[in-house]
Design an enzyme around this catalytic site. Structure first.
Site, PDB file in Angstrom:
ATOM      1  N   ARG A 112       0.518  -5.873  -0.381  1.00  0.00           N
ATOM      2  CA  ARG A 112       1.930  -6.163  -0.420  1.00  0.00           C
ATOM      3  C   ARG A 112       3.051  -5.390   0.432  1.00  0.00           C
ATOM      4  O   ARG A 112       3.914  -5.795   0.766  1.00  0.00           O
ATOM      5  CB  ARG A 112       2.656  -6.530  -1.955  1.00  0.00           C
ATOM      6  N   PHE A 114       4.719  11.735  -2.639  1.00  0.00           N
ATOM      7  CA  PHE A 114       4.472  10.460  -3.480  1.00  0.00           C
ATOM      8  C   PHE A 114       5.597   9.673  -2.718  1.00  0.00           C
ATOM      9  O   PHE A 114       6.801  10.020  -3.237  1.00  0.00           O
ATOM     10  CB  PHE A 114       4.518  10.675  -4.822  1.00  0.00           C
ATOM     11  N   VAL A 115       5.608   8.584  -1.911  1.00  0.00           N
ATOM     12  CA  VAL A 115       6.684   8.030  -1.103  1.00  0.00           C
ATOM     13  C   VAL A 115       6.604   6.471  -1.753  1.00  0.00           C
ATOM     14  O   VAL A 115       5.908   5.859  -2.188  1.00  0.00           O
ATOM     15  CB  VAL A 115       6.752   7.845   0.366  1.00  0.00           C
ATOM     16  N   ASP A 140      -3.410   6.279   3.845  1.00  0.00           N
ATOM     17  CA  ASP A 140      -3.472   7.552   3.115  1.00  0.00           C
ATOM     18  C   ASP A 140      -4.977   7.913   3.219  1.00  0.00           C
ATOM     19  O   ASP A 140      -5.137   8.824   4.294  1.00  0.00           O
ATOM     20  CB  ASP A 140      -3.107   7.037   1.684  1.00  0.00           C
ATOM     21  N   GLU A 173       0.490  -2.096   8.862  1.00  0.00           N
ATOM     22  CA  GLU A 173       0.083  -1.475   7.443  1.00  0.00           C
ATOM     23  C   GLU A 173       1.524  -0.721   7.115  1.00  0.00           C
ATOM     24  O   GLU A 173       1.954  -0.175   8.132  1.00  0.00           O
ATOM     25  CB  GLU A 173      -1.025  -0.535   7.922  1.00  0.00           C
ATOM     26  N   ASP A 174       1.614  -0.430   5.895  1.00  0.00           N
ATOM     27  CA  ASP A 174       2.745   0.311   5.580  1.00  0.00           C
ATOM     28  C   ASP A 174       2.365   1.887   5.487  1.00  0.00           C
ATOM     29  O   ASP A 174       3.238   2.608   6.118  1.00  0.00           O
ATOM     30  CB  ASP A 174       3.375  -0.099   4.247  1.00  0.00           C
ATOM     31  N   LYS A 229      -0.397   9.684   6.359  1.00  0.00           N
ATOM     32  CA  LYS A 229      -0.439  10.882   5.634  1.00  0.00           C
ATOM     33  C   LYS A 229      -1.693  11.546   6.288  1.00  0.00           C
ATOM     34  O   LYS A 229      -2.917  11.428   5.553  1.00  0.00           O
ATOM     35  CB  LYS A 229      -0.542  10.802   4.213  1.00  0.00           C
ATOM     36  N   ASP A 257       5.610   0.594  -3.075  1.00  0.00           N
ATOM     37  CA  ASP A 257       5.983   0.703  -4.574  1.00  0.00           C
ATOM     38  C   ASP A 257       5.468   2.053  -5.370  1.00  0.00           C
ATOM     39  O   ASP A 257       4.427   2.731  -4.807  1.00  0.00           O
ATOM     40  CB  ASP A 257       5.444  -0.484  -5.363  1.00  0.00           C
TER      41      ASP A 257
HETATM   42  C1  PRP Z   1      -1.349   0.852  -0.401  1.00  0.00           C
HETATM   43  C2  PRP Z   1      -0.851   0.592   0.842  1.00  0.00           C
HETATM   44  C3  PRP Z   1      -1.821   0.594   1.886  1.00  0.00           C
HETATM   45  C4  PRP Z   1      -3.048   1.536   0.970  1.00  0.00           C
HETATM   46  C5  PRP Z   1      -3.382   2.688   1.874  1.00  0.00           C
HETATM   47  O1  PRP Z   1      -1.865  -0.491  -0.876  1.00  0.00           O
HETATM   48  O2  PRP Z   1       0.055  -0.322   1.101  1.00  0.00           O
HETATM   49  O3  PRP Z   1      -2.345  -0.766   1.886  1.00  0.00           O
HETATM   50  O4  PRP Z   1      -2.630   1.810  -0.330  1.00  0.00           O
HETATM   51  O5  PRP Z   1      -4.127   3.758   0.913  1.00  0.00           O
HETATM   52  P1  PRP Z   1      -5.419   4.139   1.440  1.00  0.00           P
HETATM   53  O6  PRP Z   1      -5.325   4.640   2.858  1.00  0.00           O
HETATM   54  O7  PRP Z   1      -5.962   5.340   0.753  1.00  0.00           O
HETATM   55  O8  PRP Z   1      -6.499   3.132   1.312  1.00  0.00           O
HETATM   56  P2  PRP Z   1      -2.119  -0.794  -2.372  1.00  0.00           P
HETATM   57  O9  PRP Z   1      -3.625  -1.060  -2.708  1.00  0.00           O
HETATM   58  O10 PRP Z   1      -1.086   0.045  -3.458  1.00  0.00           O
HETATM   59  O11 PRP Z   1      -1.474  -2.282  -2.414  1.00  0.00           O
HETATM   60  P3  PRP Z   1       0.042  -2.752  -1.997  1.00  0.00           P
HETATM   61  O12 PRP Z   1       0.213  -2.829  -0.603  1.00  0.00           O
HETATM   62  O13 PRP Z   1       0.016  -4.106  -2.565  1.00  0.00           O
HETATM   63  O14 PRP Z   1       1.110  -2.228  -2.691  1.00  0.00           O
END
Ligand code: PRP
Length: 186
Positions: A45, A154-155, A105, A101-102, A133, A161
């Protein structure tokens, strides 16, 4: 999970984000110049705010699609297992594709999604991530375009979210825990 009290300190202002989104969109427009149509794929999301702003600045014929992958759920640590919760509606074989992608990580989510989409034979596939990051990376993956490189904080906000809260903040904020009292987190 008990709620810990926290405050949010501004890290990247809405104005800085808007300026960066405009610049990224210019680069993307230039890179895909001549395309019959660019399929812009938002990862749900977290990317919903970013993709909405980005596509409105891209000066190309665009199709918007979404894919939902999750590795965190409501947890703070990556499960390292990426699940596809919702697949694309459209075909991408032989098409120009931009994954939006947002935040990158550990990189597990993007790595998994890029491999999956590449296996479908797109003509070209690039990635635009708002935040990166690099210090947290555990997989060899890098977005073609990155909005901002950030330290391991932690953003939240601008779609991102903390346990499904704070996605509606107009800026990117940094979570600062203030104690065990749960009153401020609700
Ligand atoms: C979060 C974020 C990225 C991902 C990054 O998604 O939106 O898609 O984690 O992390 P990574 O590089 O360690 O894989 P999340 O699974 O929290 O779902 P969301 O987008 O619905 O919040």
């Amino acid at each position: 999970m008990p709620h810990r009290a926290y405050v949010i300190d501004e890290m990247i202002s809405a104005k800085s984000i808007a300026a960066r989104v405009e610049a990224l969109a210019k680069e993307i427009t230039r890179a895909f110049q001549g395309t019959d149509k660019l399929v812009v794929v938002g990862l749900l999301r977290g990317s919903f705010v970013f993709i909405a702003d980005l596509v409105r600045e891209i000066d190309l014929p665009v199709e918007v699609d979404f894919l939902e992958a999750s590795s965190y759920g409501d947890a703070m640590e990556s499960s390292r297992e990426v699940r596809i919760l919702k697949d694309l509606r459209g075909e991408i074989s032989g098409r120009d594709v931009l994954v939006v992608e947002d935040i990158v990580d550990t990189g597990f989510t993007l790595h998994h999604v890029v491999n999956l989409l590449r296996s479908r034979g797109p003509k070209r596939l690039e990635v635009c991530a708002l935040l990166d990051k690099p210090s947290r990376r555990e997989t060899a993956i890098k977005a073609t375009w990155t909005g901002f490189e950030i330290p391991d904080e932690f953003v939240v906000g601008y779609g991102i979210d903390f346990a499904q809260r704070n996605r509606n903040l107009p800026h990117i904020g940094k979570v600062r825990f203030t104690g065990e009292d749960d009153s401020a987190a609700r």
